[in-house]
Design an enzyme around this catalytic site. Sequence first.
Site, PDB file in Angstrom:
ATOM      1  N   ASP A  43       0.818  -1.218   0.000  1.00 48.83           N
ATOM      2  CA  ASP A  43       0.000   0.000   0.000  1.00 48.83           C
ATOM      3  C   ASP A  43       0.848   1.263   0.000  1.00 48.83           C
ATOM      4  OD1 ASP A  43       0.783  -0.478   2.641  1.00 48.83           O
ATOM      5  OD2 ASP A  43      -1.140   0.138   3.503  1.00 48.83           O
TER       6      ASP A  43
ATOM      7  N   GLU B 180      -2.097   9.124  11.474  1.00 51.87           N
ATOM      8  CA  GLU B 180      -1.102   8.131  11.875  1.00 51.87           C
ATOM      9  C   GLU B 180       0.291   8.512  11.378  1.00 51.87           C
ATOM     10  OE1 GLU B 180      -1.210   3.330  12.510  1.00 51.87           O
ATOM     11  OE2 GLU B 180      -2.995   4.496  12.077  1.00 51.87           O
TER      12      GLU B 180
ATOM     13  N   ASP C  94      -5.572   0.247   5.574  1.00 47.80           N
ATOM     14  CA  ASP C  94      -6.370  -0.049   6.764  1.00 47.80           C
ATOM     15  C   ASP C  94      -7.525   0.928   6.910  1.00 47.80           C
ATOM     16  OD1 ASP C  94      -4.442  -1.939   7.160  1.00 47.80           O
ATOM     17  OD2 ASP C  94      -3.527  -0.981   8.897  1.00 47.80           O
TER      18      ASP C  94
END
Length: 396
Positions: free
Chosen positions: A37, A160, A172
């Site tokens: 990703d 994050e 996610d």
Amino acid sequence: MKDLFEGVYKKFKSHFDSEPILIQSPGRVNLIGEHTDYNMGFVLPAAIDKMIVLGFAANGSEKIRLHSIDMQQSYVVALKRDLEKSDHHWANYILGVIDQLQTRGDEIGGFDCVFGGDIPIGAGLSSSAALEGGVALGLSKLFDLSITKTEMAKIGQAAENHFVGMQCGIMDQFANIHGKEGHALKLDCRSLEFELYPFRRSDIKIILCDTNVHRELTSSEYNIRRQQCEEGVQVLKKYYPEIKSLRDVNLPTLKKHMGDFNPTVFQRCKFVLEENNRVEAACEALTKDDLDTFGKLMYKSHYGLRDLYEVSCKELDALVAIAETLDGVFGSRMMGGGFGGCTINLVKEEFVDEFISTVEEGYSEQVGEGLQIYKASISDGAKQIFQNSSFWLIEN
């Protein structure tokens, strides 16, 4: 699930004595496509029926008041433009979302939040993204913010990356927001375009085997792997200036310039390119309901994570090796950032009990420790919950 809804609702009422809105925010599994990703590649995750439930209410003050049921901790901070990190690690995922909302120019007021859930912490099921997605959705509902689902995923990732300090990709958070019951989600992490692939085989169960080896990725090798991939991109840019990420590279090109690479960096890049190809092949297998091929790709993914990307560990390898010997298992692989956490296994329903007992026994013999085993079903992404008399309704 009903008990979780009611537990958070009652805890909120007792803690803050006001009426909350409730949000359910799921964990996720990744069927295949690991560490691709943040290299702008392809992934195939799905939201699952393990979740965090959050209650929110405006409090009319300039304070953010938080309470984690599972941690049995509270945290209070003044709402301001320059939020600082908390000593409570869990609070930073919430503060990071608030920081990103304020950076966007969204107006939020003081609020109260109580949350709890059944997502195993540190098992690779992305409890952090569930918390971020739940907060983004909850504050959007609470303060009537105009935020699209994809923007919420980006907010969670940025929280994050920039506040928590974990250089994760967007998988996610995207699966948490966009997940759909009975479907895997193929995400192009470069364009953020996605396709849903039916995964409704009632005779096939997703079994998660948690090694109980948990490692905080913010201080692990995760960020190093990302740096190594970026180093590989810089090597190739000398020849192909248009390359921006490993997504722009194919295997023949990589192999052509093998001599320019540090051997370890070459291995990391090779894994990413092969894993992208596996995701494409896995999606094709799903369209044909060919779980034999899908399972073989899962095993190959694990071998690459073990040998090329070097993010597995003896406990994960032991679980996959045991699964390979058992009847009724289509595929098995480590899942998540690595160095611990879970394996994900696709098992025929009639073999589930035998699988669990054999894996538990074999793991204890080989590793000398016990493990946790969870059954998971593919579910919807984050949604609001409504109370109606004696039962709960989930938004469409």
